[in-house]
Design an enzyme around this catalytic site. Structure first.
Site, PDB file in Angstrom:
ATOM      1  N   GLU A 312      -5.592  70.881  23.785  1.00  0.00           N
ATOM      2  CA  GLU A 312      -6.559  70.225  24.620  1.00  0.00           C
ATOM      3  C   GLU A 312      -6.407  70.450  26.151  1.00  0.00           C
ATOM      4  O   GLU A 312      -6.628  69.755  26.814  1.00  0.00           O
ATOM      5  CB  GLU A 312      -6.435  68.848  24.402  1.00  0.00           C
ATOM      6  CG  GLU A 312      -6.077  68.508  22.928  1.00  0.00           C
ATOM      7  CD  GLU A 312      -5.900  66.900  22.800  1.00  0.00           C
ATOM      8  OE1 GLU A 312      -5.836  66.105  23.768  1.00  0.00           O
ATOM      9  OE2 GLU A 312      -6.114  66.289  21.555  1.00  0.00           O
ATOM     10  N   CYS A 408      -9.299  57.285  22.986  1.00  0.00           N
ATOM     11  CA  CYS A 408      -9.282  57.509  24.330  1.00  0.00           C
ATOM     12  C   CYS A 408     -10.758  57.416  25.241  1.00  0.00           C
ATOM     13  O   CYS A 408     -10.679  56.842  26.071  1.00  0.00           O
ATOM     14  CB  CYS A 408      -8.232  58.476  25.040  1.00  0.00           C
ATOM     15  SG  CYS A 408      -8.740  60.235  24.284  1.00  0.00           S
TER      16      CYS A 408
END
Lengths: 640, 640
Positions: A312, A408
């Site tokens: 990521e 998130c």
């Protein structure tokens, strides 16, 4: 610098819709998710985790088990922070009561020594502080500290703040007084401690934030050593991948934005905040270098960052693939945090330009227009059949899913949008900086009066500032950001060309403003072509289309199902550009001359494929993916 | 169909160089690698593994351990096969003696029951046939069968063939007579058994090949069940990824080329060979469907296949990323095998067109011009700083490394190039198919005489066929492939327009040829632009440049270091196209009008970047990466 929160009352068509969406849909929906009340959605269990921890602390045992990600607590924290901002704008006794109940529960889940983390309390009580690399203890603490400050500011209630001061004191004892080594694998606590420090003035929190910033990467083997000392893991992340956690070098020696993009920008935000307070030149310079690296070599035109699914993460300079971008919503939220702190160090418009770029494009695209679905990943090109399906594209979903096991992004969007005033305005001395253009009324500090803004931005370029000083007049400077894309900007005071000084991208209008004085700005909202630097492989020969802060895209839906075969005519004119309230909750679609390449039978041909003149219909990128599965593309090849 | 091997004597500037390179450099170098005689190169130990296995069989124990990949034996097999082909062209008593010694050693490593595999003999003697998914037993057997047939044909010696007949019989007993379930995780044995069958006429081998083809994917859970039954693994590959091993469906129901690309094309080659023998229409149709899927939706313009590093695999239709391509050399070698078998089923030029495409571009690029270094992965775009460095690009090395721990590609290239006659020619009845254009002399079957070819192909378009019949005349058809790229082709017989019939891409010249009759073909070698279908995202707005079978590329080396900023002028003329023997072992570089985009300071600009007219220098793709680190690109944006 004042933190704008309750002082800005929004009255804006564009953001007003979002504020209500956050209040009416996003916050209630996410609350239900946290409480496991939504059927057919990935269970959160986040509130249940606190209940189990409280029971364990009170009785020594508990019925339930910990469930979810190791950082599940942070979902509650981010939701509470968003709720706090929403309460500041829209007082709501019932919501506040439910927040208070959750805060009570959080208090009951705190140990006597101040420690707070349900994963460790419920599941691994003996393993506190032994896996800073993976276990997100300091990260969860940081998010709850942010919620605590927001909730105190918004409601005046300090119970959560007191809880988090005890936790911060506990952390201080462990890392400073007892000298424990290490720093968080996922930065966040640094910026949170600075918020705690700025609100409480407790010097320990500044010291602790500075400590975590200063020790990071000095012993770049710290996580390797730590992982060898313990016999347990969360995921078994590779501790030797030092860039992933930005632990490869002391922060002042870091010159490239590397590793997990959210971690990176959270760290840089903390660094910039420490630098703003301590005036540490070497830290200021490190922040500026990292900022420039991101915005000049590693950022998408939508303000997205993180080119790779693998980790990521940021990859390398000038590597910005459109269809495999990670481009996490949270990373752009973090970039906005970083930008805001950089603005405190350096009054240059480039920071708010980037806030605007990331906000109006990547971040808003992260949320379905109805507020119930979210993207983690915000690619700049989507091809059904490949995106979300090929092994190379597991992450680039072509439509927003219901909820994520790792939740998130949704609360991160919620807390950003519900505190947008902080990013719109900044008061320094008698200068008022207008960074984002949002209709509403700002109360100036020290009861000096108000400034009212009227605008239909981002779909119109006119922004009016109407002064309402308490004492009928006020000596001040209004510093208006001139966005990089506005190639001609007019600024008038009461209908006449205003006198102003331009410095670092801001027009400073210094005046004695009296009641009803009106500053009128007209930004250049004409349709623009954006060209990427020629060494960006994935954009070569292509242009992106924009108007004002909005980057546009083509969706198959509006273009006979085909996007990959479309070309923008070089020097084409825009034939239609009109607000349509019925499309996608109100947008200005653009109709631009172009071509459609005829699809050949064979994969490769020697004959130039025929191109038919046609009109291309562009929509703002933030609104893509709201009408079912179809192709989408931001960068379009040009053709003469 | 006759297998051309000893009957074609090459006398060709282009391939002659390669044949000598294989004989003088590649085969001796690889032999030394297999024998661990090259310092500073990844140890192979492949011969040592056979020595250890022989010792164990002879004494019950051994000093050494197995080392290397589970399929290390296949490196020896592929080398022996290449050596066999080389011996057919260039008799060499010393090389033959060394081959015989290795074959003796292989014989000593064979168990009494015929079983042969050094990994299992040395390391896991109790675990034979328990991990078909990962352990490559049938794959290694297949490669050694191919070597055995080649060596017998080339040298007349049948010792290795006898060894492999015993192994094939052993496999027959296990899977047919004893009814053991399963098929190989890595196809290869199917095509190899067909070669054994065609050479020995032992019907068991046809039966066994057909069995493996027919059972594959019928129980698509086979590998899952197998993995549950055993307590050991090689890598722990995910048995539930059924597409990876082409075990997701019965082969006749497979319509898309999926999974590991080498496995796929090896399987399809076996399927096509079984189909050619059995005339099973459903199998023929499956092969044609898979062929079309590859060549119309999943193949690079260089003849490379396998779009993803993840699983070294095919991905989805129309997904052909240039910079992250896997594009394994072995996969294109396998595609050539598949094409050759398809040609047996269907006399259509598209199969040899693809052989030519893959051979002259991807496969030749797999080898450094000096024959000592190899690419596994053959991307169509390389950017130093990203390629081989970013986490997304671990596989796309910008320069060929010395040797690989997994050494599959080098011997695969060697065995293909050293048997190129098989792909150049095909005799069926009294029709001689000329599929590739390589200078040399072909002996016709049954002592009917010879056909001599003179040409400077691929750098010149003239190909001359000179007839030398034994009886001064011969009634036959010469079927010349008209490549898809040759938009105008002239064919003359003794200086006059020849009479011929064109069918499925072949020009059939049927005649009574007498001594010194000369057929002269002139292919259109003009510089072409290739356009990809408009739904290939990564090529949109771009063209590839070719001349004859050669796809060209830009290297920074020839273009002031810059490739990404270059554009081909639409309808530009080629200003220079001349053979230069001093560059890259002799190539025709192309000089074409174009533009260089000036590199802007900022990542994104609203101003169209200036473009300066310039000349672009293209080189053939197969020769890229021979002059140090630099940018390389095949698909170039066009500009008017």
């Amino acid at each position: 610098m004042k933190d704008i929160l309750k002082d800005f009352t929004i009255n804006d068509e564009f953001f007003g819709r979002y504020e209500h969406l956050i209040k009416d849909t996003v916050i209630p929906y996410q609350e239900k998710v946290l409480k496991d009340e939504i059927p057919n959605v990935e269970k959160s269990h986040a509130i249940e985790n606190f209940r189990a921890a409280a029971q364990k602390i009170e009785t020594g045992t508990c019925d339930g088990e910990f469930y979810g990600m190791v950082f599940q607590d942070s979902d509650v924290a981010k939701w509470l922070e968003a709720a706090a901002y929403s309460l500041a704008m829209f007082p709501d006794d019932e919501l506040e009561k439910r927040c208070d109940d959750i805060i009570d529960l959080i208090g009951r889940a705190q140990h006597k020594d101040g420690y707070l983390n349900t994963y460790f309390t419920v599941k691994e009580p003996e393993k506190r502080w032994t896996n800073l690399q993976e276990a997100h203890e300091l990260y969860c603490a940081g998010h709850m500290m942010e919620a605590a400050v927001a909730y105190a500011k918004s409601t005046g209630k300090t119970k959560l703040l007191d809880i988090m001061c005890r936790m911060a004191d506990h952390i201080y004892t462990h890392f400073i007084e007892e000298g424990a080594e290490g720093y968080s694998g996922h930065p966040e606590v640094e910026l949170a401690l600075m918020r705690m420090y700025r609100y409480t003035n407790n010097a320990h929190y500044l010291e602790l934030a500075t400590h975590f910033v200063n020790t990071r990467g000095v012993d770049s083997d710290y996580f390797i050593k730590e992982s060898k000392k313990r016999d347990w893991k969360v995921w078994g992340n590779d501790a030797s991948d030092k860039e992933y956690t930005q632990a490869h070098l002391p922060v002042r020696e870091q010159t490239k934005a590397v590793g997990h993009a959210v971690r990176a920008v959270y760290l840089y935000t903390g660094m910039a905040d420490v630098a703003a307070k301590t005036k540490d030149e070497s830290l200021v310079n490190a922040c500026k270098t990292l900022w420039d690296n991101i915005t000049e070599c590693r950022m998408y035109v939508t303000g997205a960052i993180g080119s790779a699914y693998e980790g990521e993460a940021f990859t390398k300079d000038n590597h910005l693939p459109n269809d495999t971008a990670y481009a996490e919503t949270c990373a752009s939220v973090g970039l906005i945090f970083f930008a805001r702190k950089m603005f405190e160090l350096d009054k240059n418009s480039k920071y708010a330009d980037t806030i605007e770029r990331a906000l109006y494009n990547c971040v808003l695209a992260g949320m379905e227009l109805d507020g119930t679905k979210f993207f983690y990943v915000n690619p700049l090109e989507v091809i059904p059949g490949i995106s979300g399906e090929a092994k190379t594209h597991p992450h680039t979903l072509p439509q927003r899913p219901n909820w994520f096991a790792c939740a998130c992004c949704p609360p991160n969007v919620a807390r950003l949008l519900s505190s947008i005033g902080k990013y719109a305005w900044s008061e320094e001395g008698n200068t008022l900086y207008s960074n984002l253009f949002i209709g509403g009324t700002l109360k100036l500090s020290e009861k000096q009066g108000k400034v009212r803004v009227e605008t239909n931005y981002p779909y119109e370029g006119r922004v009016e500032y109407i002064f309402e000083p308490s004492d009928r007049k006020i000596d001040m400077s209004l510093a208006i950001r001139i966005p990089y894309w506005s190639e001609s900007t007019s600024i008038q005071l009461n209908g006449k060309k205003a006198e102003y000084v331009v410095k670092d991208g801001y027009a400073y209008i210094t005046n004695t403003f009296i009641t009803n004085d009106k500053v009128t700005v007209e930004f250049d909202m004409s349709v623009k072509r954006i060209f990427a630097r020629s060494n960006i492989s994935d954009d070569s020969g292509k242009v992106a289309i924009s108007s004002g802060p909005l980057v546009y895209c083509l969706e198959g839906m509006d273009n006979e199902g085909d996007v990959l075969g479309l070309r923008v005519k070089k020097d084409a004119v825009t034939s239609v550009k009109e607000y349509d309230k019925d499309i996608l909750d109100g947008i200005v679609p653009l109709t631009i001359e172009g071509y459609r390449i005829r699809k050949s039978q064979s994969l490769y041909s020697l004959e130039r494929p025929k191109a038919d003149a046609c009109y291309l219909t562009f929509i703002p990128y933030y609104a893509w993916g709201n009408r079912g599965l179809n192709e989408m593309r931001v960068w379009i090849p040009e053709m003469e």
